[in-house]
Design a protein around this motif. Structure first.
Motif, PDB file in Angstrom:
ATOM      1  N   ARG A 178      66.650 -22.574 -73.412  1.00  0.00           N
ATOM      2  CA  ARG A 178      65.854 -21.742 -74.320  1.00  0.00           C
ATOM      3  C   ARG A 178      66.505 -20.378 -74.503  1.00  0.00           C
ATOM      4  O   ARG A 178      66.988 -19.774 -73.547  1.00  0.00           O
ATOM      5  CB  ARG A 178      64.448 -21.589 -73.751  1.00  0.00           C
ATOM      6  N   TYR A 179      66.487 -19.902 -75.763  1.00  0.00           N
ATOM      7  CA  TYR A 179      67.054 -18.577 -76.051  1.00  0.00           C
ATOM      8  C   TYR A 179      66.008 -17.497 -75.807  1.00  0.00           C
ATOM      9  O   TYR A 179      64.846 -17.634 -76.199  1.00  0.00           O
ATOM     10  CB  TYR A 179      67.521 -18.492 -77.517  1.00  0.00           C
ATOM     11  N   TYR A 180      66.436 -16.426 -75.145  1.00  0.00           N
ATOM     12  CA  TYR A 180      65.607 -15.226 -75.004  1.00  0.00           C
ATOM     13  C   TYR A 180      66.454 -14.018 -75.377  1.00  0.00           C
ATOM     14  O   TYR A 180      67.663 -14.021 -75.142  1.00  0.00           O
ATOM     15  CB  TYR A 180      65.164 -15.029 -73.548  1.00  0.00           C
ATOM     16  N   PRO A 181      65.863 -12.935 -75.924  1.00  0.00           N
ATOM     17  CA  PRO A 181      66.647 -11.710 -76.117  1.00  0.00           C
ATOM     18  C   PRO A 181      67.130 -11.192 -74.761  1.00  0.00           C
ATOM     19  O   PRO A 181      66.483 -11.459 -73.732  1.00  0.00           O
ATOM     20  CB  PRO A 181      65.634 -10.724 -76.738  1.00  0.00           C
ATOM     21  N   PRO A 182      68.247 -10.452 -74.736  1.00  0.00           N
ATOM     22  CA  PRO A 182      68.834  -9.994 -73.466  1.00  0.00           C
ATOM     23  C   PRO A 182      67.844  -9.256 -72.562  1.00  0.00           C
ATOM     24  O   PRO A 182      67.901  -9.368 -71.345  1.00  0.00           O
ATOM     25  CB  PRO A 182      69.962  -9.058 -73.907  1.00  0.00           C
ATOM     26  N   ILE A 191      76.212  -6.898 -75.391  1.00  0.00           N
ATOM     27  CA  ILE A 191      74.950  -6.579 -74.706  1.00  0.00           C
ATOM     28  C   ILE A 191      75.156  -5.302 -73.902  1.00  0.00           C
ATOM     29  O   ILE A 191      76.214  -5.063 -73.332  1.00  0.00           O
ATOM     30  CB  ILE A 191      74.522  -7.743 -73.771  1.00  0.00           C
ATOM     31  N   HIS A 192      74.122  -4.487 -73.858  1.00  0.00           N
ATOM     32  CA  HIS A 192      74.205  -3.205 -73.191  1.00  0.00           C
ATOM     33  C   HIS A 192      74.506  -3.381 -71.694  1.00  0.00           C
ATOM     34  O   HIS A 192      73.893  -4.213 -71.032  1.00  0.00           O
ATOM     35  CB  HIS A 192      72.854  -2.518 -73.379  1.00  0.00           C
ATOM     36  N   VAL A 193      75.444  -2.572 -71.158  1.00  0.00           N
ATOM     37  CA  VAL A 193      75.899  -2.747 -69.767  1.00  0.00           C
ATOM     38  C   VAL A 193      74.758  -2.760 -68.728  1.00  0.00           C
ATOM     39  O   VAL A 193      74.726  -3.637 -67.873  1.00  0.00           O
ATOM     40  CB  VAL A 193      76.991  -1.708 -69.404  1.00  0.00           C
ATOM     41  N   PRO A 194      73.799  -1.816 -68.778  1.00  0.00           N
ATOM     42  CA  PRO A 194      72.718  -1.877 -67.777  1.00  0.00           C
ATOM     43  C   PRO A 194      71.948  -3.203 -67.814  1.00  0.00           C
ATOM     44  O   PRO A 194      71.481  -3.685 -66.780  1.00  0.00           O
ATOM     45  CB  PRO A 194      71.785  -0.724 -68.179  1.00  0.00           C
ATOM     46  N   ALA A 252      68.438   5.998 -75.937  1.00  0.00           N
ATOM     47  CA  ALA A 252      68.172   6.992 -74.894  1.00  0.00           C
ATOM     48  C   ALA A 252      68.434   6.463 -73.483  1.00  0.00           C
ATOM     49  O   ALA A 252      67.567   5.905 -72.838  1.00  0.00           O
ATOM     50  CB  ALA A 252      66.734   7.485 -75.007  1.00  0.00           C
ATOM     51  N   SER A 253      69.666   6.664 -73.013  1.00  0.00           N
ATOM     52  CA  SER A 253      69.988   6.418 -71.604  1.00  0.00           C
ATOM     53  C   SER A 253      69.990   7.791 -70.939  1.00  0.00           C
ATOM     54  O   SER A 253      70.044   8.812 -71.631  1.00  0.00           O
ATOM     55  CB  SER A 253      71.366   5.787 -71.472  1.00  0.00           C
ATOM     56  N   GLU A 254      69.969   7.817 -69.616  1.00  0.00           N
ATOM     57  CA  GLU A 254      69.957   9.112 -68.928  1.00  0.00           C
ATOM     58  C   GLU A 254      71.211   9.920 -69.266  1.00  0.00           C
ATOM     59  O   GLU A 254      71.150  11.105 -69.595  1.00  0.00           O
ATOM     60  CB  GLU A 254      69.882   8.886 -67.410  1.00  0.00           C
ATOM     61  N   GLU A 255      72.351   9.233 -69.247  1.00  0.00           N
ATOM     62  CA  GLU A 255      73.645   9.877 -69.499  1.00  0.00           C
ATOM     63  C   GLU A 255      73.679  10.528 -70.889  1.00  0.00           C
ATOM     64  O   GLU A 255      74.087  11.678 -71.047  1.00  0.00           O
ATOM     65  CB  GLU A 255      74.707   8.773 -69.397  1.00  0.00           C
ATOM     66  N   ASN A 301      64.845  -1.111 -78.327  1.00  0.00           N
ATOM     67  CA  ASN A 301      65.723  -1.952 -79.125  1.00  0.00           C
ATOM     68  C   ASN A 301      65.893  -3.280 -78.378  1.00  0.00           C
ATOM     69  O   ASN A 301      66.227  -3.290 -77.198  1.00  0.00           O
ATOM     70  CB  ASN A 301      67.076  -1.238 -79.271  1.00  0.00           C
ATOM     71  N   PRO A 302      65.653  -4.434 -79.063  1.00  0.00           N
ATOM     72  CA  PRO A 302      65.679  -5.718 -78.349  1.00  0.00           C
ATOM     73  C   PRO A 302      67.039  -6.065 -77.729  1.00  0.00           C
ATOM     74  O   PRO A 302      67.108  -6.816 -76.764  1.00  0.00           O
ATOM     75  CB  PRO A 302      65.294  -6.744 -79.418  1.00  0.00           C
ATOM     76  N   VAL A 303      68.135  -5.507 -78.268  1.00  0.00           N
ATOM     77  CA  VAL A 303      69.453  -5.825 -77.700  1.00  0.00           C
ATOM     78  C   VAL A 303      69.831  -4.857 -76.586  1.00  0.00           C
ATOM     79  O   VAL A 303      70.212  -5.250 -75.491  1.00  0.00           O
ATOM     80  CB  VAL A 303      70.543  -5.840 -78.795  1.00  0.00           C
ATOM     81  N   SER A 304      69.708  -3.554 -76.861  1.00  0.00           N
ATOM     82  CA  SER A 304      70.163  -2.576 -75.856  1.00  0.00           C
ATOM     83  C   SER A 304      69.090  -2.305 -74.815  1.00  0.00           C
ATOM     84  O   SER A 304      69.366  -1.811 -73.736  1.00  0.00           O
ATOM     85  CB  SER A 304      70.542  -1.263 -76.533  1.00  0.00           C
ATOM     86  N   GLY A 305      67.831  -2.615 -75.150  1.00  0.00           N
ATOM     87  CA  GLY A 305      66.747  -2.364 -74.208  1.00  0.00           C
ATOM     88  C   GLY A 305      66.412  -0.885 -74.093  1.00  0.00           C
ATOM     89  O   GLY A 305      65.711  -0.461 -73.179  1.00  0.00           O
ATOM     90  N   GLU A 306      66.913  -0.067 -75.057  1.00  0.00           N
ATOM     91  CA  GLU A 306      66.652   1.371 -74.976  1.00  0.00           C
ATOM     92  C   GLU A 306      65.743   1.827 -76.115  1.00  0.00           C
ATOM     93  O   GLU A 306      65.719   1.231 -77.179  1.00  0.00           O
ATOM     94  CB  GLU A 306      67.974   2.145 -75.098  1.00  0.00           C
ATOM     95  N   PHE A 307      65.025   2.924 -75.861  1.00  0.00           N
ATOM     96  CA  PHE A 307      64.277   3.571 -76.936  1.00  0.00           C
ATOM     97  C   PHE A 307      65.276   4.407 -77.734  1.00  0.00           C
ATOM     98  O   PHE A 307      66.271   4.870 -77.183  1.00  0.00           O
ATOM     99  CB  PHE A 307      63.196   4.492 -76.360  1.00  0.00           C
ATOM    100  N   THR A 308      65.001   4.616 -79.016  1.00  0.00           N
ATOM    101  CA  THR A 308      65.895   5.443 -79.821  1.00  0.00           C
ATOM    102  C   THR A 308      65.349   6.862 -79.887  1.00  0.00           C
ATOM    103  O   THR A 308      64.179   7.059 -80.215  1.00  0.00           O
ATOM    104  CB  THR A 308      66.016   4.873 -81.246  1.00  0.00           C
TER     105      THR A 308
END
Length: 582
Positions: A135-139, A158-161, A399-402, A422-429
């Motif tokens: 089954r496919y799931y977003p990262p 895919i985003h490193v974290p 928005a990552s800490e860095e 964001n469904p791919v990076s998992g970060e808020f913009t």
């Protein structure tokens, strides 16, 4: 049915040589017979080792049949486990894993299964056969599911974290295109694999032999050249690092027409920096730079001409009055992301009349990170904007800490945060702005104040799962003054705060009085009481986000009792300071 006649001028395509299959195999031979190259056979063989558990990293250029082999091998593994097997498949987009699903289905059919396929908008999302499920799931979802095997296809996108979240899974496969827009050149190896090696052992395979092309196919070479699929930044030498240390760099606006028509090397180096900086790159990004009239490039070059920082800006604003009125009612003008946000979320119609640069991308050579080049490029861009009579410069970023720290430390004010990740990076913009004109300063200051007030509330609701170490940077302000925000406490609340700090009442009975004091701290200016990083994170996590004592203790790696005492001590200090102001 009769075969169509071959025309005399038609070339015969050489049939592929038979591929050698190992004598002894754990997986059914029918699966090995589906392989077209030795590389694919190796991948299937490598999957046999995963029966005992383990990690596999698979890289290839485009058109090497990488996803196909993973699809076939996954079925072999599921059968070898001899139990009900769940496989989580993830990639930046469902489109990335269609070949994997199609060949997994083909493998099942070849073995006599009748697979059941679940499609959504013409894309395969799930595949089931007796006791086997893929089954496919977003990262950002996949790692939360329990499964026997996790497959991350196009992992470089895919985003490193997020990639790290899968590292501790018993069986995991990272597969990625190295050159090509799904990939990120050495970015994947530089940023992820280096760290991964410290955490666990794994097998690496690189697939060389092409399937989509013949060996050294001129068309493949042409495609790589035209779409800059193998663009990489310039090599840096010891002398270059000396120049960087001494900030012997200059800022320039390259002539893009010249780049595209003649000087390919600069363009390759420019795009190469983005590919390695882990931006998600598409051929259309280069096209945008070439064609969109309001998109421009800037570079930071060393004295010897080498490009070390790449910047892409879009001119925004200067919107006519009629259009602004339409924007208030929901109209979205093209190519005006920041003015649109300021009008809709801050009700600042006058901001749309101002002109500015939105920084679409900014990235530094991967071998020259953390040497101040990004900040220097921003400084020089600001000087240029001032000379051109612009009002502001701004940007939107994951928005990552860095990154939050980078923008805030460069004097930018946060004015917005997206409600969803964001469904791919998992970060808020986040959106940040830095004023250049006095007019812009007034408006941006107002928007920044409003944003900080909102954030104190959003953290308990919309952004309850925002990492506290990121939230703390979003509260920082370049304006240095407290937000004018009235906080009212009744006399009884004040007495209860005294009782709490005097160890008479417990935290849970005085939350209503503690929260306004904590808000006051986060909305204060540069003269606020000093708290260290851990204390700031504690306040955000426990008070503003209202997480339990258990979760908060885990965050700071202490016992619950210690955490309760620490919170009381922090509030005592803040109450002592703000008491006189109320």
């Amino acid at each position: 049915r009769k075969k169509p006649k071959r025309h005399k001028s038609q070339a015969r395509i050489k049939g592929r040589k038979g591929v050698l299959i190992p004598e002894e195999t754990l997986f059914p031979r029918e699966l090995y017979e589906m392989a077209l190259t030795e590389g694919q056979v190796e991948v299937i063989k490598a999957f046999e080792e995963l029966v005992e558990e383990g990690m596999l990293v698979l890289t290839a250029d485009r058109g090497r049949g990488k996803s196909v082999s993973v699809g076939i091998a996954a079925i072999g593994l599921a059968l070898a486990l001899k139990k009900r097997t769940r496989i989580v498949v993830t990639a930046p987009e469902p489109e990335n894993v269609q070949a994997l699903f199609r060949f997994a289905k083909r493998a099942l059919e070849k073995l006599g299964f009748k697979p059941h396929v679940v499609e959504e908008k013409g894309l395969i999302k799930e595949l089931y056969a007796r006791k086997i499920g893929l089954r496919y799931y977003p990262p950002t979802e996949g790692y939360k599911k329990s499964a026997d095997l996790y497959i991350l296809d196009e992992a470089a996108g895919i985003h490193v974290p997020i990639l790290h979240r899968y590292l501790n899974k018993p069986r995991v496969v990272y597969s990625s295109t190295v050159h090509g827009y799904e990939g990120a050149g050495r970015g994947f190896s530089v940023k992820f694999l280096k760290k991964a090696r410290e955490k666990r052992q794994f097998k690496e395979l690189h697939m060389e032999e092409p399937i989509r092309y013949s060996e050294n196919d001129p068309i493949e070479k042409w495609l790589f050249d035209v779409l800059l699929l193998d663009a990489e930044p310039v090599e840096l030498t010891e002398e270059d690092y000396e120049l960087i240390k001494n900030k012997e760099v200059y800022f320039e606006e390259p002539d893009l027409d010249d780049w595209f028509e003649n000087d390919r090397e600069d363009l390759r180096n420019f795009v190469g920096i983005y590919i390695l900086a882990h931006y998600r790159n598409r051929p259309s990004d280069v096209a945008l730079l070439a064609d969109a009239p309001h998109h421009e490039a800037r570079v930071l070059r060393l004295k010897n001409g080498k490009i070390v920082t790449a910047v892409q800006v879009a001119k925004e604003g200067n919107i006519p009055k009629k259009v602004i009125e339409k924007m208030v009612k929901g109209y979205k003008p093209r190519g005006n992301i920041i003015p649109d946000m300021m009008v809709k979320h801050h009700m600042l119609k006058e901001f749309a009349k101002l002109k500015g640069y939105r920084i679409v991308r900014i990235a530094t050579h991967p071998d020259a990170m953390d040497m101040g080049l990004g900040s220097r490029a921003l400084e020089l861009l600001e000087n240029e904007a001032r000379e051109k009579g612009l009002d502001w410069i701004g940007s939107g970023f994951g928005a990552s800490e860095e990154l939050a720290r980078f923008w805030v430390r460069n004097g930018f004010a946060v004015v917005h945060l997206s409600p969803a990740r964001n469904p791919v990076s998992g970060e808020f913009t986040a959106i940040v702005l830095k004023p250049i004109s006095e007019k812009a300063k007034k408006l941006i200051r107002k928007a920044n104040d409003e944003f900080r007030i909102r954030l104190t509330e959003w953290l308990g609701d919309t952004h309850r799962d925002l990492e506290p170490e990121i939230a703390r940077w979003l509260f920082e302000t370049p304006f240095g003054e407290a937000v004018d925000y009235p906080v009212h406490l009744t006399d009884v609340q004040k007495k209860r705060l005294d009782a709490f700090t005097g160890k008479v009442l417990t935290y849970d009975t005085v939350v209503d009085a503690v929260k306004p004091i904590v808000k006051l701290y986060f909305l204060d200016g540069w003269m606020k009481p000093y708290l260290d990083e851990r204390q700031i994170k504690l306040l955000i996590h426990r008070v503003l986000q209202a997480h339990s004592w258990e979760e908060t203790a885990k965050l700071i790696d202490r016992t619950e009792t210690f955490t309760m005492i620490e919170v009381r001590d922090i509030i005592r200090g803040l109450w002592y300071y703000y008491k006189r102001l109320l």
